[in-house]
Design a protein around this motif. Sequence first.
Motif, short mmCIF file in Angstrom:
data_model
loop_
_atom_site.label_atom_id
_atom_site.label_comp_id
_atom_site.label_asym_id
_atom_site.label_seq_id
_atom_site.Cartn_x
_atom_site.Cartn_y
_atom_site.Cartn_z
N GLY A 222 0.84 -1.21 0.08
CA GLY A 222 0.02 0.05 -0.04
C GLY A 222 0.70 1.26 -0.06
N LEU A 223 1.95 1.20 0.84
CA LEU A 223 2.68 2.47 0.94
C LEU A 223 3.61 2.45 -0.62
CD1 LEU A 223 5.31 3.23 3.79
CD2 LEU A 223 5.91 3.29 1.63
N LEU A 224 4.07 1.48 -0.83
CA LEU A 224 4.83 1.80 -2.29
C LEU A 224 3.81 1.93 -3.45
CD1 LEU A 224 7.63 -1.20 -1.64
CD2 LEU A 224 8.05 1.35 -1.29
N ALA A 225 2.74 1.54 -3.54
CA ALA A 225 1.93 1.65 -4.56
C ALA A 225 1.24 3.19 -4.53
CB ALA A 225 0.88 0.53 -4.48
N ALA A 226 1.41 3.68 -3.50
CA ALA A 226 0.59 5.24 -3.45
C ALA A 226 1.37 6.01 -4.24
CB ALA A 226 0.74 5.63 -1.71
N PRO A 227 0.63 7.09 -4.77
CA PRO A 227 1.33 8.07 -5.65
C PRO A 227 2.10 8.81 -4.77
CG PRO A 227 -1.14 8.75 -5.24
CD PRO A 227 -0.75 7.12 -4.77
N ALA B 8 9.47 5.54 5.55
CA ALA B 8 9.03 4.30 5.12
C ALA B 8 9.19 3.11 6.04
CB ALA B 8 9.01 4.04 3.78
N PHE B 9 10.34 2.97 6.35
CA PHE B 9 10.75 1.83 7.09
C PHE B 9 10.43 1.95 8.63
CE2 PHE B 9 13.83 0.49 10.70
CZ PHE B 9 13.80 -0.80 10.17
N CYS B 10 10.41 3.06 9.22
CA CYS B 10 9.75 3.20 10.39
C CYS B 10 8.24 3.07 10.40
CB CYS B 10 10.04 4.81 10.95
SG CYS B 10 11.70 5.20 11.41
N SER B 11 7.59 3.58 9.52
CA SER B 11 6.20 3.45 9.29
C SER B 11 5.90 1.91 9.45
CB SER B 11 5.60 4.21 8.29
OG SER B 11 5.79 5.56 8.31
N ILE B 12 6.57 1.10 8.38
CA ILE B 12 6.06 -0.22 8.35
C ILE B 12 6.51 -0.88 9.66
CG2 ILE B 12 6.69 -2.21 7.12
CD1 ILE B 12 5.04 -0.46 5.51
N LEU B 13 7.58 -0.46 10.43
CA LEU B 13 7.69 -1.20 11.72
C LEU B 13 6.73 -0.93 12.65
CD1 LEU B 13 9.91 -2.54 13.78
CD2 LEU B 13 11.02 -0.31 14.00
N ALA C 161 5.02 9.41 10.68
CA ALA C 161 4.28 9.70 9.36
C ALA C 161 3.34 10.67 9.39
CB ALA C 161 3.96 8.39 8.89
N ASN C 162 1.95 10.51 9.78
CA ASN C 162 1.09 11.45 9.94
C ASN C 162 -0.07 10.77 10.95
OD1 ASN C 162 -1.05 10.10 8.31
ND2 ASN C 162 0.56 10.40 6.56
N TRP C 163 -1.00 11.76 11.36
CA TRP C 163 -2.20 11.25 12.24
C TRP C 163 -3.14 10.59 11.55
CZ3 TRP C 163 -0.31 10.35 16.89
CH2 TRP C 163 0.85 11.25 17.49
N VAL C 164 -3.24 10.81 10.31
CA VAL C 164 -4.30 9.98 9.68
C VAL C 164 -3.91 8.43 9.47
CG1 VAL C 164 -5.60 9.52 7.53
CG2 VAL C 164 -5.03 11.83 8.19
N ALA C 165 -2.80 8.20 9.24
CA ALA C 165 -2.37 6.59 9.39
C ALA C 165 -2.65 6.18 10.66
CB ALA C 165 -0.95 6.88 8.79
N ALA C 166 -1.95 6.99 11.84
CA ALA C 166 -2.07 6.61 12.94
C ALA C 166 -3.44 6.43 13.54
CB ALA C 166 -1.25 7.63 13.94
N MET D 148 -4.37 -0.03 3.47
CA MET D 148 -4.76 1.63 3.67
C MET D 148 -3.99 2.24 4.43
SD MET D 148 -9.00 0.76 4.18
CE MET D 148 -9.26 2.77 3.86
N ILE D 149 -3.36 1.76 5.67
CA ILE D 149 -2.55 2.44 6.55
C ILE D 149 -1.44 2.84 5.83
CG2 ILE D 149 -1.44 2.36 8.67
CD1 ILE D 149 -3.43 0.50 9.61
N GLY D 150 -0.76 1.96 5.13
CA GLY D 150 0.49 2.25 4.39
C GLY D 150 0.15 3.15 3.26
N TRP D 151 -1.06 3.36 2.55
CA TRP D 151 -1.10 4.43 1.55
C TRP D 151 -1.34 5.62 2.19
CZ3 TRP D 151 -2.38 3.42 -3.90
CH2 TRP D 151 -2.98 4.53 -4.49
N ALA D 152 -2.09 5.67 3.52
CA ALA D 152 -2.10 7.05 4.27
C ALA D 152 -0.90 7.48 4.89
CB ALA D 152 -3.20 6.65 5.60
N VAL D 153 0.21 6.65 4.72
CA VAL D 153 1.29 7.21 5.19
C VAL D 153 1.95 7.89 4.10
CG1 VAL D 153 3.79 6.29 5.45
CG2 VAL D 153 2.06 5.32 6.92
N VAL D 154 1.73 7.88 2.92
CA VAL D 154 2.44 8.59 1.98
C VAL D 154 1.23 9.64 1.60
CG1 VAL D 154 2.94 8.45 -0.55
CG2 VAL D 154 3.51 6.71 0.92
N THR D 155 0.02 9.41 1.36
CA THR D 155 -0.96 10.49 1.01
C THR D 155 -1.56 11.27 2.10
OG1 THR D 155 -2.91 8.76 0.83
CG2 THR D 155 -1.30 8.86 -1.16
N GLY D 156 -1.62 10.53 3.30
CA GLY D 156 -2.38 11.45 4.11
C GLY D 156 -3.68 11.31 4.27
N GLY D 157 -4.40 10.21 3.43
CA GLY D 157 -5.75 10.08 3.27
C GLY D 157 -6.06 8.77 2.69
#
Length: 312
Positions: free
Chosen positions: A39-44, A52-57, A118-123, A161-170
């Motif tokens: 999800g994180l890597l496929a996000a625009p 990215a590493f910390c987020s996945i961890l 990352a951001n609080w949406v992902a959190a 969805m969480i991985g996607w939100a890390v990048v896009t914030g939504g």
Amino acid sequence: MSDASINTQVDTGEASFGDYFALLKPRVMSLVVFTAAVGLLAAPGGVHPFVAFCSILFIAVGGGASGALNMWWDADIDRVMKRTQSRPIPAGKVTPEEAMSIGVALSGFAVVMLGLAANWVAAGLLAFTIFFYVVIYTMWLKRWTPQNIVIGGAAGAFPPMIGWAVVTGGVSIESVLMFTLIFMWTPPHFWALCLFMKSDYKDAGVPMLHVTHGRRVTRNHILVYTILLSIIAVGMGFTDIGGPIYLITALVLNALFLIGAVAIWRRDETVAEADNYKREKAFFGLSLLYLFLHFGAILAEAALAPYGFGGW
């Protein structure tokens, strides 16, 4: 007295690091990590590799925390089911209180650190995922309704969805589609397992579909959900996260999955017992590859896109 009752007395000494790690359900955690990473890597767009590493961890830690809290609450069930009797709590290695403390502590740590990294949406999505798995599924649905695995399957579908939100914030339609793929995959995957798990769930008092409505109804449901899943999976090939690699993968896998579901649907218990549930076990094994290869294809499309090969 059952074997499960005898097992409650087992105490083999102090817990090792491996026992505490087992509380986190590492096999489930590996799926969480993989789908979240896709999800994180496929996000625009993109994020710094360290972020990215910390987020996945932290997503992995959150998934592990959910596993620990699940084992704490389900300790009584785990003692009864043969499949789970070797887990740390029923084996006497870890106390339920320790599991709960670890789960709560890691949950808070994972959510806060993901928000900071990352951001609080992902959190927020991670926090809701933990709540959904522990409270909605484990504490409520699992022991109350045969639709437990249908509704509760949403918990395992949130990581991309969480991985996607890390990048896009939504959240976007693409991340919802990845969620839907896992959500629809979960019921046939688990119902196939239930068919050859014999009486484990019945002995534990868990109202799985085959316990409450019978094995014929379960076979019918596996076929229906597989048909719906196949439509969604193939349809994703024509979206922004799809492409020729994904579409070919989806067509082959879903053809095999449908053939397996039809084979299960056509069988009765006499035939299944005669060959020790060979078809059901094969379908379950394929279901493990199914999700990995679909998300692997999404990852391949995203990796090749910068070079003009991925996507449409």
